[in-house]
Scaffold this motif. Sequence first.
Motif, PDB file in Angstrom:
ATOM      1  N   PRO A  91      -7.718  25.226  17.372  1.00  0.00           N
ATOM      2  CA  PRO A  91      -7.802  23.850  16.864  1.00  0.00           C
ATOM      3  C   PRO A  91      -8.779  23.776  15.686  1.00  0.00           C
ATOM      4  CG  PRO A  91      -8.863  24.040  19.012  1.00  0.00           C
ATOM      5  CD  PRO A  91      -8.213  25.359  18.745  1.00  0.00           C
ATOM      6  N   GLY A  92      -8.487  22.896  14.695  1.00  0.00           N
ATOM      7  CA  GLY A  92      -9.344  22.775  13.518  1.00  0.00           C
ATOM      8  C   GLY A  92     -10.650  22.088  13.836  1.00  0.00           C
ATOM      9  N   LEU A  93     -11.632  22.233  12.909  1.00  0.00           N
ATOM     10  CA  LEU A  93     -12.900  21.529  13.067  1.00  0.00           C
ATOM     11  C   LEU A  93     -12.747  20.118  12.506  1.00  0.00           C
ATOM     12  CD1 LEU A  93     -15.281  24.334  11.780  1.00  0.00           C
ATOM     13  CD2 LEU A  93     -14.924  23.630  14.150  1.00  0.00           C
ATOM     14  N   PRO A  94     -13.328  19.116  13.165  1.00  0.00           N
ATOM     15  CA  PRO A  94     -13.214  17.760  12.617  1.00  0.00           C
ATOM     16  C   PRO A  94     -14.017  17.640  11.318  1.00  0.00           C
ATOM     17  CG  PRO A  94     -14.647  17.772  14.540  1.00  0.00           C
ATOM     18  CD  PRO A  94     -14.124  19.165  14.392  1.00  0.00           C
ATOM     19  N   LEU A  95     -13.387  17.148  10.239  1.00  0.00           N
ATOM     20  CA  LEU A  95     -14.098  16.958   8.972  1.00  0.00           C
ATOM     21  C   LEU A  95     -14.452  15.480   8.851  1.00  0.00           C
ATOM     22  CD1 LEU A  95     -11.933  19.096   6.547  1.00  0.00           C
ATOM     23  CD2 LEU A  95     -14.235  19.591   7.374  1.00  0.00           C
ATOM     24  N   PRO A  96     -15.617  15.164   8.276  1.00  0.00           N
ATOM     25  CA  PRO A  96     -15.944  13.752   8.091  1.00  0.00           C
ATOM     26  C   PRO A  96     -14.954  13.112   7.124  1.00  0.00           C
ATOM     27  CG  PRO A  96     -17.569  15.154   7.004  1.00  0.00           C
ATOM     28  CD  PRO A  96     -16.660  16.063   7.761  1.00  0.00           C
ATOM     29  N   ALA A  97     -14.282  12.047   7.577  1.00  0.00           N
ATOM     30  CA  ALA A  97     -13.292  11.387   6.725  1.00  0.00           C
ATOM     31  C   ALA A  97     -13.889  10.109   6.158  1.00  0.00           C
ATOM     32  CB  ALA A  97     -12.043  11.052   7.544  1.00  0.00           C
ATOM     33  N   GLY A  98     -13.533   9.776   4.953  1.00  0.00           N
ATOM     34  CA  GLY A  98     -14.001   8.531   4.351  1.00  0.00           C
ATOM     35  C   GLY A  98     -13.204   7.353   4.879  1.00  0.00           C
ATOM     36  N   GLY A  99     -13.558   6.172   4.446  1.00  0.00           N
ATOM     37  CA  GLY A  99     -12.817   4.981   4.845  1.00  0.00           C
ATOM     38  C   GLY A  99     -13.009   3.936   3.776  1.00  0.00           C
ATOM     39  N   LEU A 100     -12.234   2.877   3.838  1.00  0.00           N
ATOM     40  CA  LEU A 100     -12.380   1.821   2.839  1.00  0.00           C
ATOM     41  C   LEU A 100     -13.510   0.875   3.239  1.00  0.00           C
ATOM     42  CD1 LEU A 100      -8.827   0.659   1.770  1.00  0.00           C
ATOM     43  CD2 LEU A 100     -10.510   1.956   0.479  1.00  0.00           C
ATOM     44  N   HIS A 101     -14.353   0.542   2.280  1.00  0.00           N
ATOM     45  CA  HIS A 101     -15.422  -0.431   2.516  1.00  0.00           C
ATOM     46  C   HIS A 101     -14.784  -1.767   2.923  1.00  0.00           C
ATOM     47  CE1 HIS A 101     -18.811  -3.086   1.586  1.00  0.00           C
ATOM     48  NE2 HIS A 101     -19.573  -2.002   1.679  1.00  0.00           N
ATOM     49  N   PRO A 102     -15.417  -2.478   3.869  1.00  0.00           N
ATOM     50  CA  PRO A 102     -14.819  -3.737   4.335  1.00  0.00           C
ATOM     51  C   PRO A 102     -14.507  -4.726   3.206  1.00  0.00           C
ATOM     52  CG  PRO A 102     -17.028  -3.392   5.278  1.00  0.00           C
ATOM     53  CD  PRO A 102     -16.606  -2.121   4.652  1.00  0.00           C
ATOM     54  N   ILE A 103     -15.329  -4.735   2.155  1.00  0.00           N
ATOM     55  CA  ILE A 103     -15.041  -5.666   1.051  1.00  0.00           C
ATOM     56  C   ILE A 103     -13.749  -5.264   0.340  1.00  0.00           C
ATOM     57  CG2 ILE A 103     -15.841  -6.486  -1.220  1.00  0.00           C
ATOM     58  CD1 ILE A 103     -17.257  -7.720   1.214  1.00  0.00           C
ATOM     59  N   ASN A 104     -13.532  -3.954   0.189  1.00  0.00           N
ATOM     60  CA  ASN A 104     -12.290  -3.521  -0.451  1.00  0.00           C
ATOM     61  C   ASN A 104     -11.079  -3.863   0.400  1.00  0.00           C
ATOM     62  OD1 ASN A 104     -13.263  -2.548  -2.840  1.00  0.00           O
ATOM     63  ND2 ASN A 104     -13.783  -0.554  -1.970  1.00  0.00           N
ATOM     64  N   ARG A 105     -11.255  -3.809   1.733  1.00  0.00           N
ATOM     65  CA  ARG A 105     -10.113  -4.191   2.584  1.00  0.00           C
ATOM     66  C   ARG A 105      -9.770  -5.646   2.426  1.00  0.00           C
ATOM     67  NH1 ARG A 105     -10.904  -1.184   8.055  1.00  0.00           N
ATOM     68  NH2 ARG A 105     -11.780   0.711   7.177  1.00  0.00           N
ATOM     69  N   VAL A 106     -10.820  -6.484   2.386  1.00  0.00           N
ATOM     70  CA  VAL A 106     -10.558  -7.913   2.235  1.00  0.00           C
ATOM     71  C   VAL A 106      -9.926  -8.171   0.855  1.00  0.00           C
ATOM     72  CG1 VAL A 106     -11.652 -10.175   2.006  1.00  0.00           C
ATOM     73  CG2 VAL A 106     -12.314  -8.662   3.863  1.00  0.00           C
ATOM     74  N   TYR A 107     -10.454  -7.494  -0.176  1.00  0.00           N
ATOM     75  CA  TYR A 107      -9.846  -7.634  -1.506  1.00  0.00           C
ATOM     76  C   TYR A 107      -8.376  -7.222  -1.478  1.00  0.00           C
ATOM     77  CZ  TYR A 107     -13.463  -8.712  -4.996  1.00  0.00           C
ATOM     78  OH  TYR A 107     -14.376  -9.320  -5.793  1.00  0.00           O
ATOM     79  N   ASP A 108      -8.102  -6.109  -0.789  1.00  0.00           N
ATOM     80  CA  ASP A 108      -6.711  -5.647  -0.732  1.00  0.00           C
ATOM     81  C   ASP A 108      -5.818  -6.673  -0.041  1.00  0.00           C
ATOM     82  OD1 ASP A 108      -7.415  -3.407  -2.094  1.00  0.00           O
ATOM     83  OD2 ASP A 108      -7.390  -2.060  -0.366  1.00  0.00           O
ATOM     84  N   ASP A 109      -6.330  -7.254   1.068  1.00  0.00           N
ATOM     85  CA  ASP A 109      -5.551  -8.303   1.748  1.00  0.00           C
ATOM     86  C   ASP A 109      -5.286  -9.461   0.791  1.00  0.00           C
ATOM     87  OD1 ASP A 109      -5.727  -6.812   4.012  1.00  0.00           O
ATOM     88  OD2 ASP A 109      -7.193  -8.096   5.044  1.00  0.00           O
ATOM     89  N   LEU A 110      -6.370  -9.908   0.108  1.00  0.00           N
ATOM     90  CA  LEU A 110      -6.253 -11.085  -0.764  1.00  0.00           C
ATOM     91  C   LEU A 110      -5.313 -10.809  -1.944  1.00  0.00           C
ATOM     92  CD1 LEU A 110      -9.992 -12.244  -0.883  1.00  0.00           C
ATOM     93  CD2 LEU A 110      -8.067 -13.576   0.005  1.00  0.00           C
ATOM     94  N   THR A 111      -5.476  -9.646  -2.580  1.00  0.00           N
ATOM     95  CA  THR A 111      -4.630  -9.404  -3.754  1.00  0.00           C
ATOM     96  C   THR A 111      -3.170  -9.231  -3.328  1.00  0.00           C
ATOM     97  OG1 THR A 111      -5.407  -7.116  -3.736  1.00  0.00           O
ATOM     98  CG2 THR A 111      -6.333  -8.531  -5.400  1.00  0.00           C
ATOM     99  N   ALA A 112      -2.935  -8.692  -2.121  1.00  0.00           N
ATOM    100  CA  ALA A 112      -1.544  -8.572  -1.649  1.00  0.00           C
ATOM    101  C   ALA A 112      -0.935  -9.969  -1.494  1.00  0.00           C
ATOM    102  CB  ALA A 112      -1.497  -7.804  -0.329  1.00  0.00           C
ATOM    103  N   ILE A 113      -1.727 -10.903  -0.956  1.00  0.00           N
ATOM    104  CA  ILE A 113      -1.228 -12.277  -0.777  1.00  0.00           C
ATOM    105  C   ILE A 113      -0.878 -12.888  -2.140  1.00  0.00           C
ATOM    106  CG2 ILE A 113      -1.949 -14.626  -0.139  1.00  0.00           C
ATOM    107  CD1 ILE A 113      -3.697 -13.244   2.089  1.00  0.00           C
ATOM    108  N   TYR A 114      -1.780 -12.703  -3.121  1.00  0.00           N
ATOM    109  CA  TYR A 114      -1.529 -13.321  -4.433  1.00  0.00           C
ATOM    110  C   TYR A 114      -0.432 -12.601  -5.209  1.00  0.00           C
ATOM    111  CZ  TYR A 114      -4.982 -16.849  -3.731  1.00  0.00           C
ATOM    112  OH  TYR A 114      -5.628 -17.939  -3.230  1.00  0.00           O
ATOM    113  N   GLU A 115      -0.326 -11.296  -5.024  1.00  0.00           N
ATOM    114  CA  GLU A 115       0.779 -10.595  -5.699  1.00  0.00           C
ATOM    115  C   GLU A 115       2.126 -11.078  -5.173  1.00  0.00           C
ATOM    116  OE1 GLU A 115      -1.144  -6.424  -7.316  1.00  0.00           O
ATOM    117  OE2 GLU A 115      -0.509  -6.552  -5.239  1.00  0.00           O
ATOM    118  N   ARG A 116       2.174 -11.358  -3.865  1.00  0.00           N
ATOM    119  CA  ARG A 116       3.421 -11.906  -3.303  1.00  0.00           C
ATOM    120  C   ARG A 116       3.773 -13.237  -3.960  1.00  0.00           C
ATOM    121  NH1 ARG A 116       1.797 -10.122   1.797  1.00  0.00           N
ATOM    122  NH2 ARG A 116       1.033 -12.154   2.456  1.00  0.00           N
ATOM    123  N   MET A 117       2.731 -13.992  -4.372  1.00  0.00           N
ATOM    124  CA  MET A 117       2.987 -15.286  -5.016  1.00  0.00           C
ATOM    125  C   MET A 117       3.175 -15.124  -6.529  1.00  0.00           C
ATOM    126  SD  MET A 117       0.659 -18.170  -3.115  1.00  0.00           S
ATOM    127  CE  MET A 117      -0.864 -17.407  -2.607  1.00  0.00           C
ATOM    128  N   GLY A 118       3.232 -13.891  -7.004  1.00  0.00           N
ATOM    129  CA  GLY A 118       3.551 -13.659  -8.414  1.00  0.00           C
ATOM    130  C   GLY A 118       2.356 -13.620  -9.349  1.00  0.00           C
TER     131      GLY A 118
END
Length: 338
Positions: A91-118
């Motif tokens: 089995p492989g060794l676990p490598l530390p994985a990155g993640g999205l900062h919570p602010i970027n997640r909220v931005y992604d949610d918000l921009t997805a909503i507005y992109e849907r509205m054009g």
Amino acid sequence: MPHEAIPEIHAAQSLDDLQAVKTKYVGKSGSVTRELGALGKLPPEERKARGAEINAVRQEIQAALDEREATLKRAALDAKLAGEAIDVTLPGLPLPAGGLHPINRVYDDLTAIYERMGYTVVEGPEIEDEHHNFEALNVPWFHPARDLQDTFWLEDGRLLRTHTSPMQVRYMVDHEPALKIVARGKVYRYEATDATHEAMFHQLEGLVVGDHISMADLKGTIAEMARGLYGATAKVRFQPSYYPFTEPGADFAVYWDNPRGESKWLELGGCGMVHPNVFRAVDDLREAAGKERVYEGKTGFAFGLGPERIAMLKYRIPDIRYFYANDPRVIGQFRGEL
Ligand code: FA5
């Protein structure tokens, strides 16, 4: 009878040993080589037969040398491969994985909503000039509204933008109506920090300009965003407020109704109808840049909100300062979730 060199060749345990045997018999001054050299001293009638004999011996030795060399090399390679063997089934060794900062997640949610509205998503400079950050937004230098947003000034007279609203001006100077944009990015205010206030935070700015845009369009848009964030039952509330660049202006809150039963009104941001003085200032800038005046007489709405507020509630983060303290215990909780 094999030549005496043959058992020595078979006994060689390394390529070095083998080289020594080779030198001894068939090297430049090896015994077999010397015998060949001595042929000239023999009477001519013996020379031919003796020559053939020595050559046969030499070929026998060379063949044995080649064979032993191949055997020794193969053994060396086998030993090396055995030493370097990798068990690919481990089995492989676990490598530390990155993640999205919570602010970027909220931005992604918000921009997805507005992109849907054009909407088009844009970004702009964090270092601004006074004109775009204040004056063109109907906040002259003597206006008391400047005190609402305490400013980090740079030595050259420029400043760190105190809100994303200067992006309204920048975008309109470069583009003609009709338009629908959201601008995202960092903003800075020279103020004391506490659990809900940071000196650096983020905003999402919205701007819609066209013909016959009304307050009803603004309310519908904010309601659609609330439903995108919190589901079909989300509600929005508007209260009159004052922003120099809007007329009328309002603050809006979203009713946050989550499965954990923590329902509450969340004050999210400010909004309003774009003030005619903003359109005038934009046309002035366009004219100075050799472009047509196209904004006077248009209508539009704008809004600005803080994604930190949304992220604090969504991820139950009690203090805004945790977002930017780079504490691995906070950020580590968002690892691997993309
Ligand atoms: C503005 O910055 C206006 N530019 C918003 C706007 C845009 C109004 C377009 C009308 C039309 P205000 O200063 O209220 O407004 O800030 C907007 C939001 O930013 C606040 O509701 C809050 O969510 C967030 N915010 C303001 N100051 C801080 C701070 N120090 N720390 C974290 N978030 C903040």
